[in-house]
Design an enzyme around this catalytic site. Structure first.
Site: not given
Length: 179
Positions: A9, A11
């Protein structure tokens, strides 16, 4: 032999999640993330970023802004001895998206669309790949796609969708045990 992947991922895993980051001056890299990507690259994994980017759909920034930041992020990893193969992103939001971005799609996590697209594009062996995420939606998408190892970098102690880790450095050992 099929491709092994390390999915990340963005953020909260690659950079500190400050909310809708879209410029280099808004990026603070998470400790040990460069080490993890360099180790994955050295172990023969291809590294992919899988990221919801509803800020595009909400009109906070453009796809061009996102692509410019993504190119800059990729270059930072190359300079640190690693490589991000490709970044998959979902600009949609089913409620707050504007115009064409107001879509209930199959790519927005927790749906597995971005992972399945990466698997198709790069002949990835999902069952022997790893996904590091910091949200429930990351882990749900990984599970739905059939990713074999889910590493949860979140802080919800009672939520155990995969193996909880405290830093990206913890994921390096998982890379070595998977090959």
């Amino acid at each position: 032999m099929r491709t092994l992947a390390l999915f990340l991922d963005r953020d909260g895993v690659i950079n500190v999640d400050t909310g809708y980051a879209h410029r280099p001056d808004q990026i603070q890299f998470v400790d040990h993330i460069f080490e993890l990507v360099a180790a994955a690259t050295a172990c023969g994994y291809k590294v992919f970023v899988i990221t919801n980017q509803a800020g595009i759909g909400r009109g906070y920034y453009t796809e061009a802004d996102f692509h410019a930041l993504t190119a800059w992020i990729h270059e930072q990893f190359v300079q640190a001895g690693g490589r991000i193969e490709h970044t998959y992103f979902c600009p949609h939001h089913p409620e707050h998206g504007i115009g064409e971005y107001c879509v209930d799609c199959t790519c927005r996590k927790p749906e597995p669309g971005m992972l399945l697209q990466a698997a198709s594009d790069y002949d990835i062996d999902l069952a022997h790949s790893i996904f590091v995420g910091d949200k429930r939606s990351d882990m749900q998408a990984g599970r739905r796609a059939g990713v074999g190892t889910l590493l949860y970098l979140g802080d919800e102690a009672d939520y155990a969708p995969g193996v909880q880790i405290t830093t990206p450095r913890d994921a390096i050992d998982w890379l070595r045990t998977e090959i």
